[in-house]
Design a protein around this motif. Sequence first.
Motif, PDB file in Angstrom:
ATOM      1  N   UNK A  69       0.828  -1.210   0.000  1.00  0.00           N
ATOM      2  CA  UNK A  69       0.000   0.000   0.000  1.00  0.00           C
ATOM      3  C   UNK A  69       0.864   1.263   0.000  1.00  0.00           C
ATOM      4  N   UNK A  70       1.955   1.248   0.760  1.00  0.00           N
ATOM      5  CA  UNK A  70       2.864   2.406   0.777  1.00  0.00           C
ATOM      6  C   UNK A  70       3.479   2.610  -0.605  1.00  0.00           C
ATOM      7  N   UNK A  71       3.876   1.521  -1.265  1.00  0.00           N
ATOM      8  CA  UNK A  71       4.414   1.631  -2.622  1.00  0.00           C
ATOM      9  C   UNK A  71       3.368   2.231  -3.563  1.00  0.00           C
ATOM     10  N   UNK A  72       2.142   1.711  -3.502  1.00  0.00           N
ATOM     11  CA  UNK A  72       1.071   2.194  -4.376  1.00  0.00           C
ATOM     12  C   UNK A  72       0.818   3.683  -4.137  1.00  0.00           C
ATOM     13  N   UNK A  73       0.821   4.114  -2.890  1.00  0.00           N
ATOM     14  CA  UNK A  73       0.629   5.543  -2.578  1.00  0.00           C
ATOM     15  C   UNK A  73       1.749   6.384  -3.185  1.00  0.00           C
ATOM     16  N   UNK A  74       2.999   5.936  -3.029  1.00  0.00           N
ATOM     17  CA  UNK A  74       4.145   6.679  -3.579  1.00  0.00           C
ATOM     18  C   UNK A  74       4.058   6.803  -5.092  1.00  0.00           C
ATOM     19  N   UNK A  75       3.585   5.752  -5.728  1.00  0.00           N
ATOM     20  CA  UNK A  75       3.557   5.695  -7.187  1.00  0.00           C
ATOM     21  C   UNK A  75       2.254   6.205  -7.794  1.00  0.00           C
ATOM     22  N   UNK A  76       1.330   6.646  -6.934  1.00  0.00           N
ATOM     23  CA  UNK A  76       0.014   7.095  -7.377  1.00  0.00           C
ATOM     24  C   UNK A  76      -0.713   5.972  -8.122  1.00  0.00           C
ATOM     25  N   UNK A  77      -0.581   4.754  -7.593  1.00  0.00           N
ATOM     26  CA  UNK A  77      -1.264   3.577  -8.113  1.00  0.00           C
ATOM     27  C   UNK A  77      -2.267   3.115  -7.062  1.00  0.00           C
ATOM     28  N   UNK A  78      -3.013   2.094  -7.396  1.00  0.00           N
ATOM     29  CA  UNK A  78      -3.963   1.495  -6.464  1.00  0.00           C
ATOM     30  C   UNK A  78      -3.806  -0.020  -6.517  1.00  0.00           C
TER      31      UNK A  78
END
Length: 154
Positions: A74-83
């Motif tokens: 989830x932290x990676x997705x937030x950083x990358x503006x992904x879901x």
Amino acid sequence: MERSDPVRIVVWMRDAPPPPDDPRSRVLDRLRELETDGAVDDVSVRVWGRYVDPPSDAPAGEEGPIQTRIAEFEAWADREDHSLEPAFGRCERTTMVSTDRREVIRLPLQCLAVYAGDRLVGVFPCSTGNGTETVADCVGRLEAGDVIDAPDMD
């Protein structure tokens, strides 16, 4: 991108090993070939269930290993503006012991976590502004020599 850090793939899946005719087996075979050819440095498989409680605000080390991975994803997705939706869908469930409903995360049948060194640089499947990036998309990019990468986090 030039590979300076070792690239490793952690394959998270339900029911390991999958039956030979299962598409997940073909993904594992392709990843093992990439490992043999040196395109990736390590491929490992981890097993998870169908559902998991969402990560909490508990201090580090007090959550289970799957909640820790989900929080990392989830932290990676937030950083990358992904879901991570819809692959990691949230829903409410009851248990056989209680009729109380609680939120859980439905885990995908197969997920690839791509690391460069110790840094998570990709989670598949995921949703981007351009649509869904699948496990097959990730394998195809690895076969083409594209190392999935995120910006340096200084």
